[in-house]
Design an enzyme around this catalytic site. Sequence first.
Site, PDB file in Angstrom:
ATOM      1  CE  LYS A  66      -2.934   0.593   3.592  1.00  0.00           C
ATOM      2  NZ  LYS A  66      -2.814   1.893   4.264  1.00  0.00           N
ATOM      3  CB  SER A  67       3.780   2.314   2.011  1.00  0.00           C
ATOM      4  OG  SER A  67       3.204   2.204   3.271  1.00  0.00           O
ATOM      5  CB  SER A  77       5.072   9.790  11.772  1.00  0.00           C
ATOM      6  OG  SER A  77       4.243   9.875  10.636  1.00  0.00           O
ATOM      7  CG  ASP A 123       0.633  -0.095   9.290  1.00  0.00           C
ATOM      8  OD1 ASP A 123       0.226   0.727  10.139  1.00  0.00           O
ATOM      9  OD2 ASP A 123       1.069   0.236   8.180  1.00  0.00           O
ATOM     10  NE  ARG A 141      -5.648   7.963  11.246  1.00  0.00           N
ATOM     11  CZ  ARG A 141      -4.959   7.158  10.445  1.00  0.00           C
ATOM     12  NH1 ARG A 141      -5.531   6.650   9.370  1.00  0.00           N
ATOM     13  NH2 ARG A 141      -3.713   6.855  10.720  1.00  0.00           N
ATOM     14  NE  ARG A 156      -5.020  -0.333  13.021  1.00  0.00           N
ATOM     15  CZ  ARG A 156      -4.369  -0.153  11.882  1.00  0.00           C
ATOM     16  NH1 ARG A 156      -3.050  -0.092  11.867  1.00  0.00           N
ATOM     17  NH2 ARG A 156      -5.035  -0.036  10.752  1.00  0.00           N
ATOM     18  N   GLY A 215      -4.978   7.772   5.582  1.00  0.00           N
ATOM     19  CA  GLY A 215      -4.075   8.703   6.263  1.00  0.00           C
ATOM     20  C   GLY A 215      -2.848   9.001   5.423  1.00  0.00           C
TER      21      GLY A 215
END
Length: 759
Positions: free
Chosen positions: A339-340, A485, A633, A440, A664, A412
Amino acid sequence: MSKQSQPSTTRLNPPVFNRIVVIGLGLIGSSLALAAREKGLAKQVVGISRRDSTLELALSLGIIDRAEPSLEAIAPELGAGDLVVIGVPTLTVPAVLKDCHRLLSSDVTLTDVASVKGSVISAAIDIYGSMPSQLVPGHPIAGSEKSGVTAATADLFADHRVILTPEVTTGTSHIKGVSDLWSGVGAIVTNMDSQEHDEILAATSHLPHFLAYSLVDTLAAMGDNREIFRYAAGGFRDFTRIAASDPVMWRDIALANKDAILVILDQVMDNFKEMRKAIEGGDQDYLMDVFTRARDARNHFGKLLDSKALNSPMTEKTINYVVAPGGNAQGDIRVPGDKSMSHRSIMLGSLADGLTEVTGFLEGEDSLATLQAFRDMGVIIEGPEQGRVAIHGVGLHGLKAPTKPLYLGNSGTSIRLLSGLLAGQSFDTELTGDSSLSGRPMGRVANPLAEMGAVIETAPGGTPPLKIKGGQTLKPINYVMPIASAQVKSCVLLAGLYTEGQTSVVEPAPTRDHTERMLRGFGYPVTTDGDKASLSGGGSLTATRIDVPADISSAAFFMVAAAIVPGSDITLRHVGVNPTRIGVINILRQMGTNIELSNEIEVGGEPVADIRVRYAPLQGINIPEDQVPLAIDEFPVLFVAAACAEGITVLTGAEELRVKESDRIQSMADGLVTLGVDAQSTPDGIRIVGGGSSHASGTLGSGTVHSHDDHRIAMAFAIAGLRASGEILVEDCNNVATSFPDFVGLAQKVGLSISLKSA
Ligand code: S3P
């Protein structure tokens, strides 16, 4: 005349209503009557029509139980528990509403099926003095070019949307009754504001009908029209099917929804004028742009409609997973693309000069949201077609102002990375998302961007929407990130492309470095010095080829599946094993799992390998904090592994998990407790007492857990089924489509007993 037919079919459901009275037996009214009768949704279905012949037909076709010539004939019998459906053309609704006002008590539920809602509501207010609480305006988005009672079919509404536009004063029991009726005939019921409904329908339904009528009428008026129609097959036929629709209905709609229709009609006429100019002037580029953009948008929306996915303002049927206990974890599979990297391939491909070809692209809702955002900014993107995408890059300064806010769904990564590169554009943008994304934190990107001179407004509380003012001169910064991040790092680096001088980001712990690696792949120099990544603005990106490997975050679900079921052996092919992403491998190995990597190669600057996972007894551990960003994740499913291990697993230093697609830590703790696990959340992590790995199933209990609208929570609990004592129902799993479209198919392939149940 009052006639009765033979008693109807078997009653399948407890009736929702005592009597359903349908006024107007056109296609919609008679199909609803037929479906309600077949499904046993009322003790009696009554049809009202002024024409005897229609009533006779409806009785003989088994559409209604009883026929009446007017509302007057039945009104005295109606009260609470009865429903009147106004099924007449839009402009006739006010006349019928007058009868309803005169004849019906206020406890009879009332609804209509007209295609325009604003006009029905204002007629009701005129007639009743205020909006009657018994009236639930409705619109089934179903139909056909055929009309009348003979065209009725009981499955006309199955899997079609019905939009209800109640007002704040509408009675909840009336709304529930009408909603139950439509659900009972198989429709997907959505509530919407009436004005929004009318604007959306003007564009998506009303306008296409007028275009079709206009085209056929133009051709019909041409000299030798018989000759023309003889040759008008293919496109003409497809495009004009709806010009065979009922003229009365469409005349009414045109007049009742005048304002919204005029707005969209003007836009199309302007577009036509431009197209005319381009054809006249031989402007090939303009034509290619419009045709490619439109074709791709059509394909994109087609896919979204097929998968009932993103961008739809309407709520969809909720998908739940039903996971039977036990099952195997065996096989050789390839999970979908990372995905990234998929996000970044679209972003950098769009900003590059030339044509970038991508393979292995993840066709999940998140990366499709990024793709659509760039199309909205004028980039021509072909595909995706089985993971292949071709991006006609426009260069760092070639994006165009979008005409509407960019909608980024649940993603996000899309919103945070885009905010960096949009801060450097000459035009304003607004970035929005779904309800999860809208909660978020965005201060983490807005703050460093503001330091660079960007002008960004967030909603109160630092959440989306983000309003980004274009035309600012950005200056480079050296940003020391307070949190680890990759999204923040990437955002600042992307903004740095639009500065003069060197922008650097220092990270407190290593995070995924796909942005840095992919920028280099596009020929853009990025230096990394320990914890610091730097680039200088003012360069350019050169188009390239990108092969996106399988996503280790998706592979993680099957790695844990193999890790918790004795005797398991799963091979996952061509998985991205970037050192900043392999926390899940490190943690599972430390817990005892047997993991082997083979076929290790480098593809486009990213390490890739086949991963073989075999069962070995699991031990609880204290998860090293340096692994947290590397497995950020994967924790939901790692918690399932911990619940099946011998001893206690403790996670600390992971407060970031509380601001993901859901909290989560809490989502998992709650679900695990439901399954009988001793799991205690802490502010920055969790403590899980494992149930031991000595027996194959029954380590975990059974029950209903909720995904909290978070894809990774849903998939983690599906995996938990392998060690459960009974069935696990995982509620609300639609979101899995954001990152792992065929999760259920692959899970079944490796041996999970999982099925879908819509609610
Ligand atoms: C991502 C970074 C991580 C991760 C997310 C994808 C990325 O988020 O959780 O799923 O592609 O850069 P943070 O940067 O917020 O940790």
